[in-house]
Design a protein around this motif. Structure first.
Motif, PDB file in Angstrom:
ATOM      1  N   ASN A  59       0.761  -1.373   0.124  1.00  0.00           N
ATOM      2  CA  ASN A  59       0.011   0.003  -0.118  1.00  0.00           C
ATOM      3  C   ASN A  59       0.880   1.152   0.001  1.00  0.00           C
ATOM      4  O   ASN A  59       0.228   2.269  -0.379  1.00  0.00           O
ATOM      5  N   ALA A 112      -6.134  -6.803  -4.047  1.00  0.00           N
ATOM      6  CA  ALA A 112      -5.116  -6.207  -3.182  1.00  0.00           C
ATOM      7  C   ALA A 112      -4.864  -6.607  -1.819  1.00  0.00           C
ATOM      8  O   ALA A 112      -4.052  -6.373  -1.286  1.00  0.00           O
ATOM      9  N   SER A 113      -5.825  -7.353  -1.251  1.00  0.00           N
ATOM     10  CA  SER A 113      -5.892  -7.723   0.246  1.00  0.00           C
ATOM     11  C   SER A 113      -5.066  -9.049   0.258  1.00  0.00           C
ATOM     12  O   SER A 113      -4.431  -9.574  -0.786  1.00  0.00           O
ATOM     13  N   ASN A 114      -4.756  -9.235   1.449  1.00  0.00           N
ATOM     14  CA  ASN A 114      -3.978 -10.563   1.768  1.00  0.00           C
ATOM     15  C   ASN A 114      -4.645 -12.001   1.131  1.00  0.00           C
ATOM     16  O   ASN A 114      -5.521 -12.239   1.600  1.00  0.00           O
TER      17      ASN A 114
HETATM   18  C1  LIG Z   1      -1.990  -7.975   5.115  1.00  0.00           C
HETATM   19  O1  LIG Z   1      -1.409  -8.411   6.481  1.00  0.00           O
HETATM   20  C2  LIG Z   1      -0.645  -7.383   6.861  1.00  0.00           C
HETATM   21  C3  LIG Z   1      -0.266  -8.326   8.295  1.00  0.00           C
HETATM   22  O2  LIG Z   1      -1.387  -8.913   9.089  1.00  0.00           O
HETATM   23  C4  LIG Z   1      -1.080  -6.223   7.207  1.00  0.00           C
HETATM   24  O3  LIG Z   1       0.036  -5.395   7.811  1.00  0.00           O
HETATM   25  C5  LIG Z   1      -1.432  -5.421   5.814  1.00  0.00           C
HETATM   26  O4  LIG Z   1      -1.923  -4.385   6.004  1.00  0.00           O
HETATM   27  C6  LIG Z   1      -2.271  -6.369   4.933  1.00  0.00           C
HETATM   28  N1  LIG Z   1      -2.331  -5.991   3.783  1.00  0.00           N
HETATM   29  C7  LIG Z   1      -3.551  -5.790   3.192  1.00  0.00           C
HETATM   30  C8  LIG Z   1      -3.470  -5.156   1.660  1.00  0.00           C
HETATM   31  O5  LIG Z   1      -4.643  -5.937   3.496  1.00  0.00           O
END
Ligand SMILES: *[C@@H]1O[C@H](CO)[C@@H](O)[C@H](O)[C@H]1NC(C)=O
Ligand SMILES: *[C@@H]1O[C@H](CO)[C@@H](O)[C@H](O)[C@H]1NC(C)=O
Length: 203
Positions: A59, A112-114
């Motif tokens: 991000n 985009a998310s995990n």
């Molecule tokens: C993914 O997970 C990490 C650690 O939990 C967090 O810091 C990060 O913001 C997350 N990224 C997204 C794009 O959700």
């Protein structure tokens, strides 16, 4: 036979076409964060041990940088350590020719998310030192970005895979060619059998 020759030519052409999109690794932005379960130096067993991989968009890049991303492909890649006596594993900037990341783990629609998956190391993975890399592809199926578990010089977070006994690392060169070769030999057998059939009928 004419039809056979035509099919072979078509097959070879499609192989060539599939491997010449000309995207260079150095042109890609590292916008993906990729993390994996193996620790530095850990030794894992092919066909048995599992790897958990997590990836997401970094991000700190401006929003929208990922607007063209359609698919993510996560791959198992040879680390430089294994290039010492195997020059053919050296990273080639032209991604179509690069063989360092030849083991596909998963392909998924981009988000985009995990995202997390757990992968059992494939049985035919050769003994070597590895890291993981994820490529983002656009709708034209060209690489547009990447992320990896190691640093730019591929020195951190490297782990090892131990092949199932009996399998030697040099076999992986054969594996690259095998899939197209097996199709070719199937065609070959088919036509030889057909000719034999004809010959015996003519007796
Ligand atoms: C993914 O997970 C990490 C650690 O939990 C967090 O810091 C990060 O913001 C997350 N990224 C997204 C794009 O959700
Ligand atoms: C996200 O990208 C910035 C800028 O390239 C980089 O400095 C940072 O280390 C990256 N974050 C992660 C967790 O890789």
């Amino acid at each position: 036979m004419a039809a056979g020759g035509f099919l072979l030519a078509l097959l070879l052409l499609s192989c060539l076409a599939a491997s010449s999109n000309g995207v260079t690794f150095s042109s890609l932005q590292r916008t993906l964060i990729v993390r994996a379960s193996p620790t530095q130096g850990q030794v894992l067993k092919a066909g048995e041990d599992k790897i958990t991989v997590t990836w997401s968009y970094n991000n700190t890049f401006p929003p929208g940088t990922d607007s063209t991303y359609k698919t993510i492909k996560v791959k198992l890649c040879y680390a430089p350590i294994s290039q010492v006596d195997r020059a053919w594993r050296k990273t080639v900037d032209d991604l179509a020719k690069d063989k360092t990341c030849q083991f596909k783990i998963v392909a998924k629609p981009y988000s985009a998310s995990n995202s997390t998956i757990t992968w059992t190391i494939e049985r035919d993975t050769p003994t070597a030192t590895y890291f993981l890399r994820a490529y983002a592809f656009n709708s034209a199926e060209e690489e547009v970005a990447f992320g990896q578990t190691t640093d730019a010089h591929k020195t951190t977070n490297l782990f090892q895979v131990e092949a199932i006994s009996g399998r030697h690392a040099s076999l992986d060169i054969a594996a690259i060619c095998f899939s197209s070769f097996s199709v070719l030999s199937l065609f070959g057998f088919f036509f030889i059998e057909k000719r034999k059939g004809k010959a015996s009928r003519q007796k």
